[in-house]
Design a protein around this motif. Sequence first.
Motif, mmCIF file in Angstrom:
data_model
loop_
_atom_site.group_PDB
_atom_site.id
_atom_site.type_symbol
_atom_site.label_atom_id
_atom_site.label_comp_id
_atom_site.label_asym_id
_atom_site.label_seq_id
_atom_site.Cartn_x
_atom_site.Cartn_y
_atom_site.Cartn_z
ATOM 1 N N UNK A 32 0.836 -1.208 0.000
ATOM 2 C CA UNK A 32 0.000 0.000 0.000
ATOM 3 C C UNK A 32 0.872 1.260 0.000
ATOM 4 N N UNK A 33 1.859 1.279 0.906
ATOM 5 C CA UNK A 33 2.701 2.479 0.993
ATOM 6 C C UNK A 33 3.675 2.584 -0.184
ATOM 7 N N UNK B 19 4.576 11.071 -3.372
ATOM 8 C CA UNK B 19 4.822 12.268 -2.541
ATOM 9 C C UNK B 19 6.269 12.728 -2.725
ATOM 10 N N UNK B 20 7.189 11.780 -2.628
ATOM 11 C CA UNK B 20 8.616 12.133 -2.755
ATOM 12 C C UNK B 20 8.878 12.748 -4.122
ATOM 13 N N UNK B 21 8.324 12.102 -5.140
ATOM 14 C CA UNK B 21 8.534 12.543 -6.518
ATOM 15 C C UNK B 21 8.136 14.003 -6.703
ATOM 16 N N UNK B 22 6.918 14.320 -6.282
ATOM 17 C CA UNK B 22 6.412 15.679 -6.530
ATOM 18 C C UNK B 22 7.076 16.710 -5.626
ATOM 19 N N UNK B 23 7.429 16.318 -4.399
ATOM 20 C CA UNK B 23 8.158 17.274 -3.534
ATOM 21 C C UNK B 23 9.493 17.639 -4.170
ATOM 22 N N UNK B 24 10.184 16.650 -4.745
ATOM 23 C CA UNK B 24 11.482 16.938 -5.370
ATOM 24 C C UNK B 24 11.292 17.703 -6.681
ATOM 25 N N UNK C 5 9.644 20.786 2.757
ATOM 26 C CA UNK C 5 8.340 20.154 2.975
ATOM 27 C C UNK C 5 8.502 18.640 3.148
ATOM 28 N N UNK C 6 9.352 18.058 2.319
ATOM 29 C CA UNK C 6 9.527 16.600 2.298
ATOM 30 C C UNK C 6 10.093 16.094 3.625
ATOM 31 N N UNK C 7 11.134 16.802 4.128
ATOM 32 C CA UNK C 7 11.839 16.279 5.302
ATOM 33 C C UNK C 7 11.295 16.824 6.622
ATOM 34 N N UNK C 8 10.373 17.774 6.552
ATOM 35 C CA UNK C 8 9.785 18.237 7.821
ATOM 36 C C UNK C 8 8.361 17.695 7.949
ATOM 37 N N UNK C 9 7.397 18.393 7.327
ATOM 38 C CA UNK C 9 5.997 18.004 7.561
ATOM 39 C C UNK C 9 5.678 16.605 7.029
ATOM 40 N N UNK C 10 6.090 16.327 5.772
ATOM 41 C CA UNK C 10 5.736 15.033 5.178
ATOM 42 C C UNK C 10 6.363 13.880 5.961
ATOM 43 N N UNK C 11 7.645 14.061 6.304
ATOM 44 C CA UNK C 11 8.358 12.991 7.018
ATOM 45 C C UNK C 11 7.740 12.786 8.406
ATOM 46 N N UNK C 12 7.426 13.920 9.059
ATOM 47 C CA UNK C 12 6.822 13.815 10.389
ATOM 48 C C UNK C 12 5.477 13.113 10.316
ATOM 49 N N UNK C 13 4.687 13.451 9.283
ATOM 50 C CA UNK C 13 3.351 12.866 9.114
ATOM 51 C C UNK C 13 3.460 11.354 8.887
ATOM 52 N N UNK C 14 4.397 10.961 7.979
ATOM 53 C CA UNK C 14 4.518 9.545 7.626
ATOM 54 C C UNK C 14 5.198 8.737 8.727
ATOM 55 N N UNK C 15 5.972 9.417 9.583
ATOM 56 C CA UNK C 15 6.670 8.696 10.659
ATOM 57 C C UNK C 15 5.701 8.139 11.692
ATOM 58 N N UNK C 16 4.438 8.638 11.660
ATOM 59 C CA UNK C 16 3.442 8.113 12.607
ATOM 60 C C UNK C 16 3.241 6.606 12.391
ATOM 61 N N UNK D 214 5.097 2.989 6.911
ATOM 62 C CA UNK D 214 5.174 4.127 5.981
ATOM 63 C C UNK D 214 6.537 4.790 6.069
ATOM 64 N N UNK D 215 7.053 4.901 7.289
ATOM 65 C CA UNK D 215 8.379 5.520 7.480
ATOM 66 C C UNK D 215 9.444 4.711 6.750
ATOM 67 N N UNK D 216 9.388 3.362 6.917
ATOM 68 C CA UNK D 216 10.370 2.500 6.249
ATOM 69 C C UNK D 216 10.304 2.632 4.736
ATOM 70 N N UNK D 217 9.087 2.636 4.202
ATOM 71 C CA UNK D 217 8.925 2.756 2.741
ATOM 72 C C UNK D 217 9.435 4.121 2.271
ATOM 73 N N UNK D 218 9.139 5.162 3.061
ATOM 74 C CA UNK D 218 9.614 6.514 2.710
ATOM 75 C C UNK D 218 11.141 6.526 2.612
ATOM 76 N N UNK D 219 11.803 5.947 3.617
ATOM 77 C CA UNK D 219 13.271 5.955 3.623
ATOM 78 C C UNK D 219 13.822 5.141 2.455
ATOM 79 N N UNK D 220 13.180 4.011 2.153
ATOM 80 C CA UNK D 220 13.669 3.166 1.053
ATOM 81 C C UNK D 220 13.489 3.852 -0.297
ATOM 82 N N UNK D 221 12.406 4.600 -0.451
ATOM 83 C CA UNK D 221 12.193 5.182 -1.782
ATOM 84 C C UNK D 221 13.043 6.435 -2.013
#
Length: 1425
Positions: free
Chosen positions: A574-575, A582-587, A594-605, A609-616
């Motif tokens: 799913x993630x 999200x990563x694509x469009x932020x970059x 935005x990517x490393x503050x709000x988005x990362x904080x949101x997904x770290x919940x 999702x956090x693991x997938x974010x870091x891998x991508x």
Amino acid sequence: MENEPDHENVEQSLLAKTTEEELNKSFNLEASLSKFSYIDLDKELEFKNDLIDDKEFDIPQVDTPPTLESILNETDDEEESFVLEDPTLLNIDTIDSHSYDTSSVASSDSGDRTNLKRKKKLPDSFSLHGSVMRHSLLKGISAQIVSAADKVDAGLPTAIAVSSLIAVGTSHGLALIFDQNQALRLCLGSTSVGGQYGAISALSINNDCSRLLCGFAKGQITMWDLASGKLLRSITDAHPPGTAILHIKFTDDPTLAICNDSGGSVFELTFKRVMGVRTCESRCLFSGSKGEVCCIEPLHSKPELKDHPITQFSLLAMASLTKILVIGLKPSLKVWMTFPYGRMDPSSVPLLAWHFVAVHNYVNPMLAFCRGDVVHFLLVKRDESGAIHVTKQKHLHLYYDLINFTWINSRTVVLLDSVEKLHVIDRQTQEELETVEISEVQLVYNSSHFKSLATGGNVSQALALVGEKACYQSISSYGGQIFYLGTKSVYVMMLRSWRERVDHLLKQDCLTEALALAWSFHEGKAKAVVGLSGDASKRKAVVADRMVEILFHYADRALKKCPDQGKIQVMEQHFQDMVPVIVDYCLLLERKDLLFSQMYDKLSENSVAKGVFLECLEPYILSDKLVGMTPQVMKDLIVHFQDKKLMENVEALIVHMDITSLDIQQVVLMCWENRLYDAMIYVYNRGMNEFISPMEKLFRVIAPPLNAGRTLTDEQVVMGNKLLVYISCCLAGRAYPLGDIPEDLVPLVKNQVFEFLIRLHSAEASPEEEIYPYVRTLLHFDTREFLNVLALTFEDFKNDKQAVEYQQRIVDILLKVMVENSDFTPSQVGCLFTFLARQLAKPDNTLFVNRTLFDQVLEFLCSPDDDSRHSERQQVLLELLQAGGIVQFEESRLIRMAEKAEFYQICEFMYEREHQYDKIIDCYLRDPLREEEVFNYIHNILSIPGHSAEEKQSVWQKAMDHIEELVSLRPCKAAELVAIHFSEQIETVIKKLQNQVLLFKFLRSLLDPREGVHIHQELVQMSPCVTEQFIELLCQFSPNQVIETLQVLECYRLEETIQITQKYQLHEVTAYLLEKKGDIHGAFLIMLKRLQSKLQEITHQDEKTKEEISLKDVEDTMVETIALCQRNSHNLNQQQREALWFPLLEAMMAPQKLSGSAAPHLHPEALKSLTMQVLNSMAAFIALPSILQRILQDPVYGKGKLGEIQGLILGMLDTFNYEQTLLETTTSLLNQDLHWSLCNLRASVTRGLNPKQDYCSICLQQYKRRQEMADEIIVFSCGHLYHSFCLQNKECTIETEGQTRWTCYKCSSSNKVGKLSENSSEVKKGKTAPSQVKMSPCHPSKGDSAIKKAASEPVLDPQQIQAFDQLCRLYRGSSRLALLTELSQNRSSESYRPFSGSQSGPAFNSIFQNENFQLQLIPPPVTED
């Protein structure tokens, strides 16, 4: 001009008022009508910045403007079907439904529920462009149209016109006028007038919305004042009576209008007011008798373009059924352009549409016209001289037929196809943006007006056919909106704003598509964009803000929609689908914050999702799209990959990262623990500018096992290679593993690395450590690669003093380490000296190496007491010599040592330098690895120019000396060499070859072409005695192959060869040669003798010896003998044939005669069948009576012993009976065919001709036309009649063998193939007597009639040829007659060919080549008279 109030027609206006009041009473407008929002404001008030502005819409002020709140609270009508509050309003059974036929085929099924559920958009264009069009039902107007039909018998709607008001015409003659709030303002006309004038068939509103023109089905025209509702004019004489008004259009001049009637004529109407009296003058612009016009379109300019130079011409486009015309009405009538359609479907609708577009910074009108499936665009310009120029633009090819074309703006067009699908198309790219099904509209069609049913249907069929799909009056566009008139409703379509398109996708939960669409707006690549204004940066900022909002929404949705329970893989999947977006469009938006503050904080919940974010993030880091990131994210990233045991990935990430985002201490520790040496080197180099520490760490790993002489593990080998590459990068000024060292550090790094390598001892060294440990370790690890690194470094060195010192120093160390140690292999020592030789051979060399060292190396490599690594030592020495080391040695000593050590490649290298090519042959022959290459070498020396004659001679002489060795090595190659270079010395070579087996192999390679040696035999001049010598050797060594070989050999003498074969008693070969010589009888006698001896053996053997000679040998010998007799019997007379066959028969029967007297032999039945085979074979050449007589004369059978030959004679009689029956059947069939054919031939010849007409098919005059001169009349069997004079003028005559032959002009020109011309038979002179000439129009013969036949061959009379052709046509399929004709042509040229005049050669059109050919034994068909 017409602004003052008018008091006439009071009764008419009163009637209109009462009708309007009645309608308003019956329908509670306040309660049920939604606002008419066809200039729908955007929900975020972006619409003011839209490219289509209020000025373009030209909409007057509203008394009570709607509030923003009321608009925002409006329901979205577009998706739900229209349902009225009062269902009784839809009950229109009371309406006279026959009064007007509106519904199309596509509309008629709109009530079907399944039809409403059809998918409205094409998925591919929808996902790319989103929903481009917004379509809404105008509920108020729709409800009031239904109500008017019900309450005041207004009839069904027929026409619509839109300006700032909307006018709808009905089938009972009323015009309903609505304002922008969908309120009914006026109801013009009455049903009584409708009864007199018919339905309203066309409407037009002028520019300032003050006048309305109505055209009626019975031809009348009325003009109304839209302010007061008064009737201003009722025009009945503007055009011919009895024709419906198809179109009526105001021009930009309010006093000028154009109308088009169902007669296809176009009229200009000029409105004047003189002395208070309103008049209308009519002028015919185009008469329907010249081609009916069914579509007209005047050019309307917007207020801001009223000063455009083109407006002074008052242009009008007209489309007839065959072409379009553009005319100017002012200052005087003038046709500016005509354009034919080309090929099209006669039922397709001609369409015209004007629009102003900007091309090359100039705004000019463009006319789109189409009929069918191709839209043409014409750009209309006015030049300086005042003339108008029309230039064709790129046209649009479609896959559907159009019934409407509308410009929505200068870039976007909306097309309606014949199955009621809307296609939104970008004009410049021709890309289809959206497809919408509008069958639910139930579009009104204008078919009844085009057929002029109200006036009795007095129109042409062509116009009525076009009218089937005509919907000109049902579709009207104004201010970027398009209105569609249905049988019970009005729909409006317009382009959505960019924000609305994105929001529409969001509503449908298509977030990724919404982001993709928004990004296309951001990049300026989207089509049909509305609502984005300002410069590029401003537009990008607006879109970027909206994209950020969507991304937040997207992230929330990703977390919300995550499956709570179930497998971890499902959550990960799913993630993995969501987070990369999200990563694509932020970059892309360059919003790392935005990517490393709000988005990362949101997904770290969510930990997944956090693991997938870091891998991508990984692919972005590796492709250098993401260089820096916050230390916290970097730390989490490393920890995450560590947890998943993906240390190689961590290493790849670290070397691409900005060093400032790394915790250096943590990273170095982790790298060393996990052996991530690349990352460690990177951190030391970039983070601390430290280049030596990583080297020391790596040396500590690989040095101990190397010093101990152990084999390295795979991991240690990888580390050693890394170390070499790292040293190479440092010395070359490049950063490891990628990038470059800062320029100011390069010299410093080089010096540091050199100093490190040449250290005498390592830090913390043990007392027993040998000197120069680092150099020693690298030499042991990979000598060649380490020396290559040094060679590259020496290349880069500039010749400053320090560099020269470094070079000499390292060379001395290398020599000291390697020469003084015995633990290096010859290959490693050789590598060192090859490296030194290369350095010394350079022109700017400054190194010094003691020459005695090279002598020591030579001694070491050529050491004869060490047989191991022979090829390796030779290769090393060769490389050393080729690298320039030759100058370090004394050459004679080198050759001696090489020969002694059997280094043949070294010898070759030295001899090559001294041009002693002959000695090289010895080198090849002695070297078992390369001995077969000697042939190519000799061939190259002898054939490549550049070698002297003496050199070539010495090489050849050496080859001759070794010829036996060469032949035994590869006989084929040796023969090829001799044949190519010294063909005249072949006999010398043969004498040198004493060994008979070698001589046989050599000659076979030379002479037998099957050996695969490519030798041109004409180049090799050999005497026959050489071939005969080869044949004799062949008889000795390979007797079974003699006949096969003789068949391919050419140069031998028969007599001598026969003697050879007789000497070796090869009887079959002798018989073959005798037959070739022409001595058939001699050959036969030899074969007969062999057969008799084998028969004798088989009859005399008993049970014990029966396996020695098999029956197969006897049969093979007999078959060969029969073949010999059959081959030659054709060329012999009867007596000579009998001399062959009868002895053979006698030989086969002899054992059977003896069987009675002697003991019975073992194979009586087999011998009888073989005898029968001989009899069957000889029956083809010798008469049966002769055979029988010969058998009966035999003394054995003459005494009454016929029992033995009974079977033979009965077999012969059976064969005879079969052949007799076959002959009788064939004769009978041929006789029947001949009789039938002659009957039909006679009937065909005597049949008269029947002309189709009594005039000449060329001049179209009566055949009696010319009284003054006698003219021949020629009639063809196809029924065409001609004057001979006309045919001659058209070159339809061919002179053949003194006769004139004619061809039918019409048939030959229409079929476009060469036809067989037919002769006229006895052309009767006279004015009226037709000559009888026949031709084959259905199946013309393709043969050319001009073939000259041999004088001896009879030629058919022309009439016979015609009759025969007719006879051929009576057949279906391959008749027996056709087969016979074919066979008669296939005979030899001397044979009589009765039908060759009319048939082609079999090679061109053979019956037998037809794949459906089959023989059918059926009676011939009966001809019809």
